[in-house]
Enzyme design. Structure first.
Site, PDB file in Angstrom:
ATOM      1  N   THR A   1       0.838  -1.214   0.000  1.00  0.00           N
ATOM      2  CA  THR A   1       0.000   0.000   0.000  1.00  0.00           C
ATOM      3  C   THR A   1       0.866   1.255   0.000  1.00  0.00           C
ATOM      4  O   THR A   1       0.419   2.304  -0.440  1.00  0.00           O
ATOM      5  CB  THR A   1      -0.890   0.032   1.258  1.00  0.00           C
ATOM      6  OG1 THR A   1      -0.060  -0.273   2.393  1.00  0.00           O
ATOM      7  CG2 THR A   1      -2.000  -0.989   1.167  1.00  0.00           C
TER       8      THR A   1
ATOM      9  N   SER B   1      32.880  -5.486   6.147  1.00  0.00           N
ATOM     10  CA  SER B   1      31.614  -6.151   6.446  1.00  0.00           C
ATOM     11  C   SER B   1      31.875  -7.420   7.250  1.00  0.00           C
ATOM     12  O   SER B   1      32.580  -8.315   6.783  1.00  0.00           O
ATOM     13  CB  SER B   1      30.888  -6.503   5.144  1.00  0.00           C
ATOM     14  OG  SER B   1      29.935  -7.520   5.395  1.00  0.00           O
TER      15      SER B   1
ATOM     16  N   SER C   1      16.297  -5.608   5.852  1.00  0.00           N
ATOM     17  CA  SER C   1      17.713  -5.428   6.162  1.00  0.00           C
ATOM     18  C   SER C   1      18.285  -4.273   5.341  1.00  0.00           C
ATOM     19  O   SER C   1      19.151  -3.542   5.818  1.00  0.00           O
ATOM     20  CB  SER C   1      18.486  -6.711   5.893  1.00  0.00           C
ATOM     21  OG  SER C   1      18.343  -7.090   4.544  1.00  0.00           O
TER      22      SER C   1
ATOM     23  N   ASP D   1       9.648   1.131   4.951  1.00  0.00           N
ATOM     24  CA  ASP D   1      10.762   0.493   5.662  1.00  0.00           C
ATOM     25  C   ASP D   1      11.728   1.520   6.242  1.00  0.00           C
ATOM     26  O   ASP D   1      12.144   1.426   7.400  1.00  0.00           O
ATOM     27  CB  ASP D   1      11.512  -0.450   4.724  1.00  0.00           C
ATOM     28  CG  ASP D   1      10.583  -1.461   4.079  1.00  0.00           C
ATOM     29  OD1 ASP D   1       9.455  -1.630   4.567  1.00  0.00           O
ATOM     30  OD2 ASP D   1      10.986  -2.074   3.079  1.00  0.00           O
TER      31      ASP D   1
HETATM   32  C1  GLA Z   1       9.034  -3.893   0.561  1.00  0.00           C
HETATM   33  C2  GLA Z   1       9.188  -2.415   0.232  1.00  0.00           C
HETATM   34  C3  GLA Z   1       8.172  -1.577   1.000  1.00  0.00           C
HETATM   35  C4  GLA Z   1       6.758  -2.121   0.814  1.00  0.00           C
HETATM   36  C5  GLA Z   1       6.715  -3.632   1.054  1.00  0.00           C
HETATM   37  C6  GLA Z   1       5.381  -4.234   0.717  1.00  0.00           C
HETATM   38  O1  GLA Z   1       9.344  -4.103   1.903  1.00  0.00           O
HETATM   39  O2  GLA Z   1      10.483  -1.970   0.551  1.00  0.00           O
HETATM   40  O3  GLA Z   1       8.253  -0.235   0.594  1.00  0.00           O
HETATM   41  O4  GLA Z   1       6.254  -1.798  -0.444  1.00  0.00           O
HETATM   42  O5  GLA Z   1       7.698  -4.305   0.305  1.00  0.00           O
HETATM   43  O6  GLA Z   1       4.404  -3.748   1.566  1.00  0.00           O
END
Ligand code: GLA
Length: 397
Positions: free
Chosen positions: A34, A66, A125, A183
């Site tokens: 969404t 890393s 991540s 995220d």
């Molecule tokens: C990934 C993307 C997010 C979102 C989700 C699905 O995590 O990085 O921006 O679109 O998929 O909800």
């Protein structure tokens, strides 16, 4: 890892002051696919995170080690991008690029990178890494910044935390996935013991307490990793844009699917090609489910919240087509356990994790049910965590 600053000393030698920054991963409770449609999401930040231990140096270069890949790499700030860098270096490189374009003066540093967010598992991540890298750049440019939240680090550079999230999102776009804002936003704005209900259009949000005494958030990693993710993800995004474009003919106020009410959709869905219609139905109903979940959570109606999570998964499986046999098996198994309130895939899908809301007394049974069945049927070992909501990104030391 306990002492990342000490690890810095082992890799790079001693430095006067080694600082540590952290960007958490996230689990999304509801509101999937969404965000890039201007809609609503309800994620929480995790304890699992990416951390960098860093010390500024005088050269305009970034030298990284890393822990995960046991690999060293370097790039120059402002210089032409090196012909080939390991994939994990592209994230801080792109973050440096977008920060510089936003007017942040960058300085060089050395850093050790480590993380415990499983890569490619739908727990963000990459966003955790972008956000931690962004904090490292902000800190290296102003080494006097004290430990504390991302907010003060951003403010010291004249940025809001919302803007910082948007910059990290564009870094991800430059790496190759046209992700939404969820995220990076939750990695910065997460709050201990709370989920965040975010309006992805204007970035307004509300922190809603999670009743941890009454229900636990259980994350189960299917062990499935799909390489095709970015292609299929970007394709979904194009289909949504096509749907919004077609529905705009019936209402000029439709800018994104966020603007399409369930009624408008039902009245005109026959004008959409079949696949686009199914994608749109998922997004439009999922937005409604997030808002209803927020109401249910505030009212303490966890049964209702769980049912909405179930509906979300079914819609992701049937209409959005981003589930798979392993995720479906995890969800079905979880739903069969008494005391499980709801279960769904979380994140982009195509593999990765499920999130399950379970009464505390059901968690042991859930674990047993998954362990007794999943590996036998799929040949994959599941990983199971009970997760608490954590605070967002910070300068730790
Ligand atoms: C990934 C993307 C997010 C979102 C989700 C699905 O995590 O990085 O921006 O679109 O998929 O909800």
């Amino acid at each position: 890892m306990a002492d990342l600053a000490a690890r810095f000393g082992e890799i790079f030698g001693t430095a006067p002051a080694v600082r540590v920054v952290r960007g958490p991963g996230r689990v999304n409770l509801i509101g999937e696919h969404t965000d890039y449609n201007g809609g609503f999401v309800m994620p929480m930040a995790l304890e699992a995170s990416v951390r960098l231990a860093l010390a500024p140096h005088d050269e305009p270069t970034i030298a990284l080690w890393s822990e995960q890949f046991a690999e060293r790499a370097e790039f120059a700030l402002g210089g032409p991008p090196p012909a080939e860098v390991p994939h994990w270096v592209r994230y801080p490189m792109k973050v440096a690029e977008v920060l510089a374009e936003a007017g942040v003066k960058l300085g060089g540093f050395k850093a050790v990178v480590e993380g415990d967010v499983p890569v490619g598992s739908g727990l963000s991540s990459s966003a955790a890494y972008e956000v931690a890298s962004a904090l490292a750049f902000l800190l290296a440019a102003k080494p006097d910044l004290p430990a504390g939240s991302a907010e003060q680090a951003a403010a010291a550079h004249g940025l809001t935390t919302g803007k910082l999230a948007l910059l990290c999102q564009s870094a991800e776009h430059r790496v190759g996935v046209r992700c939404g804002i969820m995220d990076q936003f939750i990695s910065i704005h997460g709050r201990k013991a709370h989920a965040i209900v975010l309006d992805c259009r204007d970035l307004s949000y509300e922190a809603v307490p999670l009743p941890t005494g009454q229900a636990k958030v259980v994350i189960i990693d299917s062990g499935v990793r799909r390489k095709l993710t970015s292609g299929a993800y970007n394709e979904r995004r194009r289909q949504c844009e096509e749907g919004a474009g077609r529905l705009r003919k019936f209402n000029p106020d439709v800018k994104e699917l966020r603007d399409v009410s369930p009624d408008l959709f039902r009245a005109h869905e026959s004008a959409l090609p079949k696949v686009v219609r199914r994608r749109c139905r998922h997004v439009i109903m999922e937005d409604a489910r997030v808002l209803e979940s927020a109401r249910a959570l505030k009212a303490g109606d966890l049964d209702r919240f769980g049912r909405l999570m179930n509906e979300s998964h079914d819609s992701l499986r049937d209409d959005y087509e981003v589930s798979g046999p392993e995720l479906d098996l995890l969800v079905r198994t979880a739903r069969g356990v008494p005391g499980v309130l709801g279960s769904r895939l979380t994140g982009a899908g195509f593999g990765g994790c499920t999130v399950t809301l379970a009464r505390p007394e059901a968690v042991g049974l859930l674990r047993e049910a998954i362990l007794s069945r999943y590996e036998k049927e799929t040949g994959l070992a599941p990983r199971i965590w009970v997760s608490e909501a954590a605070d967002g990104a910070a300068i730790e030391v």
